[in-house]
Design a protein around this motif. Sequence first.
Motif, PDB file in Angstrom:
ATOM      1  N   ASP A 177       9.766  -2.154  -2.324  1.00  0.00           N
ATOM      2  CA  ASP A 177       9.567  -3.579  -2.669  1.00  0.00           C
ATOM      3  C   ASP A 177       8.866  -3.682  -4.020  1.00  0.00           C
ATOM      4  N   ARG A 178       7.878  -2.815  -4.234  1.00  0.00           N
ATOM      5  CA  ARG A 178       7.124  -2.865  -5.501  1.00  0.00           C
ATOM      6  C   ARG A 178       8.019  -2.466  -6.669  1.00  0.00           C
ATOM      7  N   LEU A 179       8.792  -1.403  -6.461  1.00  0.00           N
ATOM      8  CA  LEU A 179       9.694  -0.968  -7.538  1.00  0.00           C
ATOM      9  C   LEU A 179      10.711  -2.071  -7.853  1.00  0.00           C
ATOM     10  N   VAL A 201       0.265 -12.852 -15.473  1.00  0.00           N
ATOM     11  CA  VAL A 201       0.008 -13.310 -14.112  1.00  0.00           C
ATOM     12  C   VAL A 201       0.315 -12.195 -13.128  1.00  0.00           C
ATOM     13  N   THR A 202      -0.353 -12.242 -11.980  1.00  0.00           N
ATOM     14  CA  THR A 202      -0.088 -11.297 -10.902  1.00  0.00           C
ATOM     15  C   THR A 202      -0.060 -12.109  -9.618  1.00  0.00           C
ATOM     16  N   LEU A 203       1.158 -12.251  -9.063  1.00  0.00           N
ATOM     17  CA  LEU A 203       1.382 -13.223  -7.983  1.00  0.00           C
ATOM     18  C   LEU A 203       2.011 -12.568  -6.766  1.00  0.00           C
ATOM     19  N   GLY A 204       2.162 -11.247  -6.778  1.00  0.00           N
ATOM     20  CA  GLY A 204       2.822 -10.553  -5.667  1.00  0.00           C
ATOM     21  C   GLY A 204       4.285 -10.283  -5.987  1.00  0.00           C
ATOM     22  N   MET A 205       5.101 -10.162  -4.922  1.00  0.00           N
ATOM     23  CA  MET A 205       6.514  -9.812  -5.136  1.00  0.00           C
ATOM     24  C   MET A 205       7.245 -10.953  -5.833  1.00  0.00           C
ATOM     25  N   GLY A 264      -4.581 -14.292 -11.376  1.00  0.00           N
ATOM     26  CA  GLY A 264      -4.160 -13.577 -10.173  1.00  0.00           C
ATOM     27  C   GLY A 264      -4.198 -14.471  -8.949  1.00  0.00           C
ATOM     28  N   ALA A 265      -3.214 -14.311  -8.071  1.00  0.00           N
ATOM     29  CA  ALA A 265      -3.171 -15.102  -6.839  1.00  0.00           C
ATOM     30  C   ALA A 265      -3.031 -14.188  -5.630  1.00  0.00           C
ATOM     31  N   ALA A 266      -3.777 -14.509  -4.573  1.00  0.00           N
ATOM     32  CA  ALA A 266      -3.743 -13.709  -3.342  1.00  0.00           C
ATOM     33  C   ALA A 266      -2.550 -14.139  -2.492  1.00  0.00           C
ATOM     34  N   TRP A 267      -1.378 -13.818  -2.982  1.00  0.00           N
ATOM     35  CA  TRP A 267      -0.132 -14.131  -2.276  1.00  0.00           C
ATOM     36  C   TRP A 267       0.646 -12.849  -2.027  1.00  0.00           C
ATOM     37  N   ARG A 268       1.473 -12.877  -0.948  1.00  0.00           N
ATOM     38  CA  ARG A 268       2.466 -11.802  -0.782  1.00  0.00           C
ATOM     39  C   ARG A 268       3.549 -11.999  -1.851  1.00  0.00           C
ATOM     40  N   ILE A 284      -5.583   1.443 -14.890  1.00  0.00           N
ATOM     41  CA  ILE A 284      -6.094   2.460 -13.968  1.00  0.00           C
ATOM     42  C   ILE A 284      -7.382   1.888 -13.378  1.00  0.00           C
ATOM     43  N   ASN A 285      -7.299   1.517 -12.113  1.00  0.00           N
ATOM     44  CA  ASN A 285      -8.453   0.925 -11.415  1.00  0.00           C
ATOM     45  C   ASN A 285      -9.181   1.996 -10.623  1.00  0.00           C
ATOM     46  N   LEU A 286     -10.504   1.978 -10.695  1.00  0.00           N
ATOM     47  CA  LEU A 286     -11.298   2.785  -9.770  1.00  0.00           C
ATOM     48  C   LEU A 286     -11.590   1.867  -8.580  1.00  0.00           C
ATOM     49  N   LEU A 287     -11.341   2.359  -7.376  1.00  0.00           N
ATOM     50  CA  LEU A 287     -11.555   1.503  -6.197  1.00  0.00           C
ATOM     51  C   LEU A 287     -12.925   0.827  -6.240  1.00  0.00           C
ATOM     52  N   VAL A 288     -12.916  -0.508  -6.113  1.00  0.00           N
ATOM     53  CA  VAL A 288     -14.168  -1.238  -5.923  1.00  0.00           C
ATOM     54  C   VAL A 288     -14.337  -1.337  -4.415  1.00  0.00           C
ATOM     55  N   GLN A 289     -15.359  -0.681  -3.908  1.00  0.00           N
ATOM     56  CA  GLN A 289     -15.518  -0.633  -2.457  1.00  0.00           C
ATOM     57  C   GLN A 289     -16.190  -1.904  -1.959  1.00  0.00           C
ATOM     58  N   TYR A 334       3.615  -9.388 -16.718  1.00  0.00           N
ATOM     59  CA  TYR A 334       3.490  -9.552 -15.267  1.00  0.00           C
ATOM     60  C   TYR A 334       2.833  -8.305 -14.718  1.00  0.00           C
ATOM     61  N   ASN A 335       1.718  -8.468 -14.001  1.00  0.00           N
ATOM     62  CA  ASN A 335       1.024  -7.318 -13.402  1.00  0.00           C
ATOM     63  C   ASN A 335       1.468  -7.126 -11.956  1.00  0.00           C
ATOM     64  N   HIS A 336       1.905  -5.914 -11.659  1.00  0.00           N
ATOM     65  CA  HIS A 336       2.264  -5.559 -10.281  1.00  0.00           C
ATOM     66  C   HIS A 336       2.065  -4.054 -10.171  1.00  0.00           C
TER      67      HIS A 336
HETATM   68  N1  SAM Z   1      -1.592 -10.418  -4.459  1.00  0.00           N
HETATM   69  C1  SAM Z   1      -0.926  -9.881  -5.578  1.00  0.00           C
HETATM   70  C2  SAM Z   1      -0.482  -8.440  -5.356  1.00  0.00           C
HETATM   71  O1  SAM Z   1      -1.166  -7.712  -4.659  1.00  0.00           O
HETATM   72  O2  SAM Z   1       0.542  -8.058  -5.921  1.00  0.00           O
HETATM   73  C3  SAM Z   1      -1.704  -9.981  -6.872  1.00  0.00           C
HETATM   74  C4  SAM Z   1      -3.214  -9.836  -6.853  1.00  0.00           C
HETATM   75  S1  SAM Z   1      -3.846  -8.236  -6.330  1.00  0.00           S
HETATM   76  C5  SAM Z   1      -5.549  -8.559  -6.069  1.00  0.00           C
HETATM   77  C6  SAM Z   1      -3.744  -7.289  -7.845  1.00  0.00           C
HETATM   78  C7  SAM Z   1      -4.157  -5.860  -7.793  1.00  0.00           C
HETATM   79  O3  SAM Z   1      -5.563  -5.756  -7.778  1.00  0.00           O
HETATM   80  C8  SAM Z   1      -3.730  -5.014  -6.627  1.00  0.00           C
HETATM   81  O4  SAM Z   1      -2.412  -4.564  -6.700  1.00  0.00           O
HETATM   82  C9  SAM Z   1      -4.685  -3.855  -6.719  1.00  0.00           C
HETATM   83  O5  SAM Z   1      -4.101  -2.822  -7.487  1.00  0.00           O
HETATM   84  C10 SAM Z   1      -5.907  -4.439  -7.432  1.00  0.00           C
HETATM   85  N2  SAM Z   1      -7.071  -4.446  -6.538  1.00  0.00           N
HETATM   86  C11 SAM Z   1      -7.284  -5.252  -5.486  1.00  0.00           C
HETATM   87  N3  SAM Z   1      -8.438  -4.962  -4.855  1.00  0.00           N
HETATM   88  C12 SAM Z   1      -8.976  -3.924  -5.526  1.00  0.00           C
HETATM   89  C13 SAM Z   1     -10.164  -3.149  -5.357  1.00  0.00           C
HETATM   90  N4  SAM Z   1     -11.012  -3.379  -4.348  1.00  0.00           N
HETATM   91  N5  SAM Z   1     -10.423  -2.161  -6.248  1.00  0.00           N
HETATM   92  C14 SAM Z   1      -9.561  -1.911  -7.263  1.00  0.00           C
HETATM   93  N6  SAM Z   1      -8.425  -2.610  -7.468  1.00  0.00           N
HETATM   94  C15 SAM Z   1      -8.135  -3.598  -6.613  1.00  0.00           C
END
Ligand code: SAM
Length: 331
Positions: free
Chosen positions: A177-179, A134-138, A104-108, A226-231, A155-157
């Motif tokens: 944009d995501r779709l 990989v998950t790289l943004g748009m 995963g990369a922290a890119w737009r 299915i992610n549970l928010l990590v706060q 590809y994860n998005h």
């Molecule tokens: N920057 C790229 C993007 O956002 O498309 C790829 C990496 S981003 C960290 C991948 C995914 O991680 C996000 O779309 C989001 O669903 C998930 N994510 C990020 N922070 C999170 C959090 N605090 N809790 C749960 N899921 C999270």
Amino acid sequence: MTDLVLAIRHDWTLEQIKALFAKPFNDLLFQAQTTHRQYFNPNAVQISSLLSIKTGACPEDCSYCPQSARYDTGLERERLMSVDKVKQAALNAKSNGASRFCMGAAWRNPTDKNLDRVIEMISVVKDLGMETCVTLGMLTRPQSKKLKAAGLDYYNHNLDTSPEYYKEIITTRTYQDRLDTLENVRVEGINVCSGGIIGMGETDLDRAALLQQLANLPEHPQSVPINLLVQVENTPLYGTEPLDPIEFARTIAVARIIMPKSTVRLSAGRNDMSEEMQALCFLAGANSIFYGDKLLTTPNPDENEDLALFEKLGINASGKLRQDSSETAAA
Ligand code: SAM
Ligand code: DTB
Ligand code: SF4
């Protein structure tokens, strides 16, 4: 076919999905588990390991994310990792038993130059005999084509939430944009990994609407995290009222029922879940996890804890995942 068995559909109405959520819990879980057994080995779980290949300093404003440059989360920024370091991490994940390596990369969005570096990483990881994600943004269509040619498996998005709640969470890119990215990836023949985050203060209706969006895509994503928010402290969503665990299990069950052939991943948030809750999610039809003590930047359960839980539950992490092919969880 019994009346409990649902066909592959892409025309789910919100009312129908709401009706699933509203079922008595035991009925819902029974339906989800019955659906699950149609297509999957009920005791197999696929395991993926995550690596952050470029950390922090992201220009986007996703209000859940510790990697956004807009929130002071104390995260150390890191440039794009060397291919050698990625190889070491993948080797380590493989020796711990992971079958897929997700980077995963922290890119737009990736630049073409960065994409070439990621392509080298994909090739090195594939040579180790692992599946790649990989998950790289748009992503544009030509970039998707390049990734497909490089042999990328997934590809994860994520869509993250419902179209209605989305604007409360992210303002720097649109739902459309995501779709569009998902469509670019799908048409180039890469497996799509797309899901969302719940526990962000959304309503029941938003959870139903997120699943409706995913199920009504032209093809169901092959993988649905299915992610549970990590706060994370200092992100805008820190301090959000925690989601009722039963509601989380219901979301997994409904995802399983309406996307019966997709792998449903019990994704981020396991560090805050009891063993009982995770077992309930597997019963509800989750059949994939992130494995290894770190997600991208936040903690995940230790490998030994996961292996002990699998042992207790009789879950096989390297057995045949699907009922209808010889594909194994470690393919
Ligand atoms: N920057 C790229 C993007 O956002 O498309 C790829 C990496 S981003 C960290 C991948 C995914 O991680 C996000 O779309 C989001 O669903 C998930 N994510 C990020 N922070 C999170 C959090 N605090 N809790 C749960 N899921 C999270
Ligand atoms: C997904 O749906 N969840 C993963 C993966 N895809 C890239 C990311 C979870 C990130 C959790 C917060 C963090 O560790 O930074
Ligand atoms: Fe950036 Fe992705 Fe985090 Fe959004 S989720 S801030 S795009 S790294």
